[in-house]
Structures are given as structure tokens and as C-alpha cells.
Design a protein around this motif. Structure first.
Motif, PDB file in Angstrom:
ATOM      1  N   GLU A 155      33.187  -6.323  17.531  1.00 38.86           N
ATOM      2  CA  GLU A 155      32.481  -6.238  18.815  1.00 38.86           C
ATOM      3  C   GLU A 155      30.987  -6.507  18.671  1.00 38.86           C
ATOM      4  O   GLU A 155      30.377  -7.178  19.503  1.00 38.86           O
ATOM      5  CB  GLU A 155      32.718  -4.873  19.467  1.00 38.86           C
ATOM      6  N   GLY A 156      30.396  -5.972  17.591  1.00 40.38           N
ATOM      7  CA  GLY A 156      28.972  -6.175  17.387  1.00 40.38           C
ATOM      8  C   GLY A 156      28.642  -7.640  17.149  1.00 40.38           C
ATOM      9  O   GLY A 156      27.663  -8.170  17.695  1.00 40.38           O
ATOM     10  N   GLU A 157      29.483  -8.299  16.344  1.00 40.64           N
ATOM     11  CA  GLU A 157      29.253  -9.715  16.054  1.00 40.64           C
ATOM     12  C   GLU A 157      29.433 -10.563  17.318  1.00 40.64           C
ATOM     13  O   GLU A 157      28.672 -11.509  17.547  1.00 40.64           O
ATOM     14  CB  GLU A 157      30.224 -10.169  14.957  1.00 40.64           C
ATOM     15  N   LEU A 158      30.422 -10.200  18.111  1.00 39.92           N
ATOM     16  CA  LEU A 158      30.633 -10.955  19.353  1.00 39.92           C
ATOM     17  C   LEU A 158      29.445 -10.764  20.299  1.00 39.92           C
ATOM     18  O   LEU A 158      29.005 -11.720  20.942  1.00 39.92           O
ATOM     19  CB  LEU A 158      31.933 -10.498  20.034  1.00 39.92           C
ATOM     20  N   ARG A 159      28.941  -9.538  20.342  1.00 42.66           N
ATOM     21  CA  ARG A 159      27.776  -9.272  21.193  1.00 42.66           C
ATOM     22  C   ARG A 159      26.601 -10.162  20.766  1.00 42.66           C
ATOM     23  O   ARG A 159      25.929 -10.773  21.599  1.00 42.66           O
ATOM     24  CB  ARG A 159      27.405  -7.785  21.061  1.00 42.66           C
ATOM     25  N   LYS A 160      26.409 -10.240  19.434  1.00 39.22           N
ATOM     26  CA  LYS A 160      25.321 -11.080  18.934  1.00 39.22           C
ATOM     27  C   LYS A 160      25.569 -12.553  19.276  1.00 39.22           C
ATOM     28  O   LYS A 160      24.635 -13.290  19.603  1.00 39.22           O
ATOM     29  CB  LYS A 160      25.187 -10.941  17.416  1.00 39.22           C
TER      30      LYS A 160
END
Lengths: 141, 88
Positions: free
Chosen positions: B62-67
Motif C-alpha cells: 500500500e505504501g509503495e502504491l501510494r508513492k
């Protein structure tokens, strides 16, 4: 369905002798039985579909499913998501039937695309291709 | 977390996915001639259904997708993420 005889008695003209207690009791029993049967029918109609099914076809004349493919359902907003975990693939629709059709097309497209690219697949997609081959065959015309 | 069509398209464009127009938009991430990751999206607009599945196909948490959505990840970063996950 409520048996015809039961319906006939429920809807029948009044008993020839209104004082016939046995007839009245029978009508009451049938009425209660009818209610129970109708309630059972409603319950069955409202029973949710299972959260997964096995499909044996992809609706594609070029491909044959040789071993059933497990499809799991999830609800998401107004969509039903159908997921084939073994292929990391999904489809969706406004109901389960539509989502099944969508994932059938999607798996079919995935199979044909990976077949075309089979010499250039990365490690994960190579595994997906192997999984697909274990369950799907292409007809040789 | 939700993904909108235009956000996914921006990711696909920035990471230089190869796209093919079919019943859906099919997208392939190719590195050194190898197809590493694939995903697809429908032709509708607005929020995409199957966001969890799309994220899994992209191999992003999720964090990578947010970035990725926020444009703080580029193609090289993405390749590095995939390499660290043993996909390259």
C-alpha cells in the motif's frame, strides 16, 4: 410447490357442513403447512450463493478446461469480484454471473497472451503459465 | 485505499508499461525483453474496482502504491522494488 390436493382444500368451497370440526382442523393444518412451505421456498430463494465455485469452461472455443478452476467471490461497493487466486487473476461485474463471464474471458486472454510470450516471461509469469497449462489446453485444429 | 482510472493510467505511463487495447486495457511491464508484471483495467472511469487485486498484480504494497500515485516513484525505483522481491 404446495400439493394440488392441499391447495384444493385450502381454496375449496366451505365444508359441506361448517360444523364439521375435522374438516376445519384439516384446513387449519394445511394452511399452517402451506405457510411453512412458502417460508421454506422464500428461504431457499434468498439463500446466498456460495463464496466460491469451480468452473469447467472459459466460453472460448479455442480452449478446454481439463481441471476445474476455483473462483472466489468478494463484494466490493456495487461490484462482485471473481478471483482465480491460482492465476492471480480477477474479473468483475454487477452480479456473480457477470463476474464469472468476465473472469472466464480474462483467463482465456491471459492464457493466449502468455502462450504468445512464453519465451519472454519473468519468473512469476512463468509460474502462472505453468499453472494455466495444468488446467487449460488449447485445441489443435 | 482507492485508485482512480487516471491514477492507474499515470502509473502505467510513468513506469512505461506496454499497453494493449482489448476488452480491457491490458498492461505489461517489460524489463530487458522479459515480461515481469501484468495488470489490466476496465474502460470505465472513476474509482476502479478490484484495487486490491490490481495492487497485487503490480507487486506493490500500500505504501509503495501510494508513492506511485503521488509520483514519488519512477521506473527505476519500481524495477528496484521488483528486484528486491525476486521478480527480476
Amino acid at each position: 410447490m404446495i400439493p394440488t390436493e392441499q391447495l384444493r382444500i385450502l381454496n375449496d368451497t366451505p365444508a359441506s357442513d361448517p360444523a364439521d370440526e375435522a374438516h376445519i382442523e384439516q384446513k387449519t393444518q394445511f394452511r399452517e403447512l402451506g405457510k411453512a412451505q412458502i417460508a421454506d421456498q422464500i428461504k431457499r430463494a434468498l439463500k446466498p450463493m456460495p463464496d466460491h465455485i469451480l468452473i469447467g469452461s472459459l466460453r472460448d472455443g479455442r480452449l478446454r478446461v481439463t481441471s476445474p478452476i476455483k473462483i472466489t467471490f468478494m463484494a466490493e461497493a456495487q461490484h462482485v469480484i471473481a478471483e482465480a487466486e491460482e492465476f492471480n487473476e480477477f474479473g468483475y461485474g454487477s452480479n456473480k454471473s457477470e463476474s464469472i463471464i468476465d473472469i472466464q474471458h480474462t483467463i482465456s486472454e491471459l492464457f493466449l497472451t502468455l502462450e504468445a510470450e512464453k519465451e519472454a516471461l519473468g519468473p512469476e509469469l512463468r509460474l502462472t503459465w505453468l499453472s494455466l497449462q495444468q488446467k487449460i489446453q488449447k485445441y489443435d485444429y | 485505499m482507492t485508485i482512480k482510472v487516471r491514477e492507474l493510467d499515470r502509473i502505467l505511463d510513468k513506469f512505461q508499461f506496454v499497453v494493449r487495447h482489448s476488452r480491457d486495457l491490458l498492461a505489461w511491464f517489460v524489463v530487458d525483453g522479459k515480461v515481469i508484471v501484468r495488470t489490466r483495467r476496465s474502460w470505465g472511469s472513476g474509482d476502479l474496482p478490484m484495487q486490491h487485486s490490481i495492487r497485487q498484480q503490480l507487486k506493490l504494497n500500500e505504501g509503495e502504491l501510494r508513492k506511485a500515485i503521488d509520483c514519488t516513484l519512477n521506473r527505476d525505483d519500481y524495477i528496484e522494488i521488483l528486484r528486491n522481491k525476486g521478480l527480476l
